[in-house]
Design an enzyme around this catalytic site. Structure first.
Site, PDB file in Angstrom:
ATOM      1  CG  HIS A 132      16.405 -27.240 -81.141  1.00 57.95           C
ATOM      2  ND1 HIS A 132      15.517 -26.452 -80.426  1.00 57.95           N
ATOM      3  CD2 HIS A 132      16.800 -26.488 -82.196  1.00 57.95           C
ATOM      4  CE1 HIS A 132      15.387 -25.276 -81.038  1.00 57.95           C
ATOM      5  NE2 HIS A 132      16.155 -25.282 -82.106  1.00 57.95           N
ATOM      6  CB  CYS A 194      36.589 -43.551 -81.972  1.00 59.79           C
ATOM      7  SG  CYS A 194      36.184 -42.238 -80.806  1.00 59.79           S
ATOM      8  N   GLY A 232       2.776 -24.088 -78.224  1.00 57.96           N
ATOM      9  CA  GLY A 232       3.612 -23.993 -77.035  1.00 57.96           C
ATOM     10  C   GLY A 232       5.024 -23.501 -77.260  1.00 57.96           C
TER      11      GLY A 232
HETATM   12 ZN   LIG Z   1      33.941 -41.884 -81.164  1.00 54.00          ZN
END
Ligand SMILES: [Zn+2]
Length: 289
Positions: A132, A194, A232
């Site tokens: 995950h 970005c 677990g």
């Molecule tokens: Zn980015």
């Protein structure tokens, strides 16, 4: 600290034969571990999946809310900014160390974990597949850039020098109730790569699928395993349970160590209902000493 040998009379007699069988299975080697939240509770980590650094008593964050609701995303990061202190402070426990020792002894091969806390690796395990994802990274929803969470935390601290709930608003497990006006004062920062893409923790939220290549890597690990050892996890989520189904279908022995029943009990060849903090150090003592 768990003193297994110091309290032999405290061990229910029924546990002795069951640990013997488990130890024999692990001694055969090629064990693949599938671990869940129960392994990290001794480290003070509640089940953070999907609510990473957030509030597990509240409705878990879903992928849909996170990506489509800017306010929900803002709330997540404000809470996570607070909850991160607890994650960062957490240390691997005796169970994590025992898995590392069994791996170093050549008995455990791969480790698949449903946990996002990085404690397996901190406890000495190698080649851990984080099913995950991991809270120590962020991913940009705009450009896909993956960056370190510690770096984000530094930027958040600069942007929020005075942010933080009052002490009486922080619960013992690190969760924090944040009133709306506190949420409004939180300043979130965006992707540096970005220049503006929204950031997401690099974890799989509820409603989000685990990347196919990661799943395939886990199936390959299970297919090559001598046995599958579940540690677990109640196996309520299919993303982990499917590996038990796979092992069972392939005739690979499945052992489950968990406090309380699990969804996989009917598929398990061997079941130990006892704390991992007792069982795993004892296994390591017998087999990796
Ligand atoms: Zn980015």
């Amino acid at each position: 600290m768990v003193a297994v040998t110091a309290a032999p009379t405290a061990q229910p007699r029924a546990d002795v034969p069951s640990l013997d069988v488990l130890a024999e299975l692990v001694a055969d080697g090629d064990v693949v571990v599938l671990s869940g939240a129960g392994l990290s509770t001794d480290s003070g980590i509640p089940d953070y999946r999907g609510t990473s650094g957030s509030l597990r008593r509240h409705t878990p964050m879903t992928f849909q809310t996170f990506t489509r609701d800017p306010r929900g995303r803002h709330r997540y990061w404000a809470r996570s900014f607070v909850g991160w202190r607890q994650i960062r402070a957490a240390r691997p426990n005796a169970g994590h160390h025992a898995v590392g020792e069994l791996q170093a002894a050549g008995l455990v091969g791969g480790v698949i974990t449903q946990n996002v806390d990085g404690l397996h690796q901190a406890g000495g395990a190698r080649d851990v597949v984080e099913l995950h994802g991991g809270l120590d990274r962020t991913v940009c929803l705009g450009c896909g850039d993956v960056a370190g969470r510690a770096e984000l935390d530094e930027r958040l601290q600069e942007a929020n020098p005075r942010f933080g709930p009052r002490v009486d608003e922080v619960n013992p497990d690190g969760d924090a109730e944040l009133p709306e006006e506190v949420l409004d004062s939180f300043v979130m920062v965006d992707c540096v790569a970005c220049g503006g893409g929204p950031l997401k923790p690099d974890v799989v939220f509820f409603g989000e699928t685990v990347p196919r290549d990661r799943v395939d890597r886990c199936f390959a690990l299970v297919d090559g395993a001598g046995s599958l050892l579940v540690l677990g996890s109640s196996l309520t989520v299919m993303s982990g349970y499917r590996f038990v189904l796979r092992a069972s279908k392939q005739g690979i022995p499945v052992a489950i160590v968990n406090v309380g029943p699990t969804r996989g009990d009917g598929k398990a060849d061997h079941r130990v209902d006892a704390p991992l903090g007792v069982v795993l150090p004892e296994l390591a003592r017998r087999l990796a000493g």
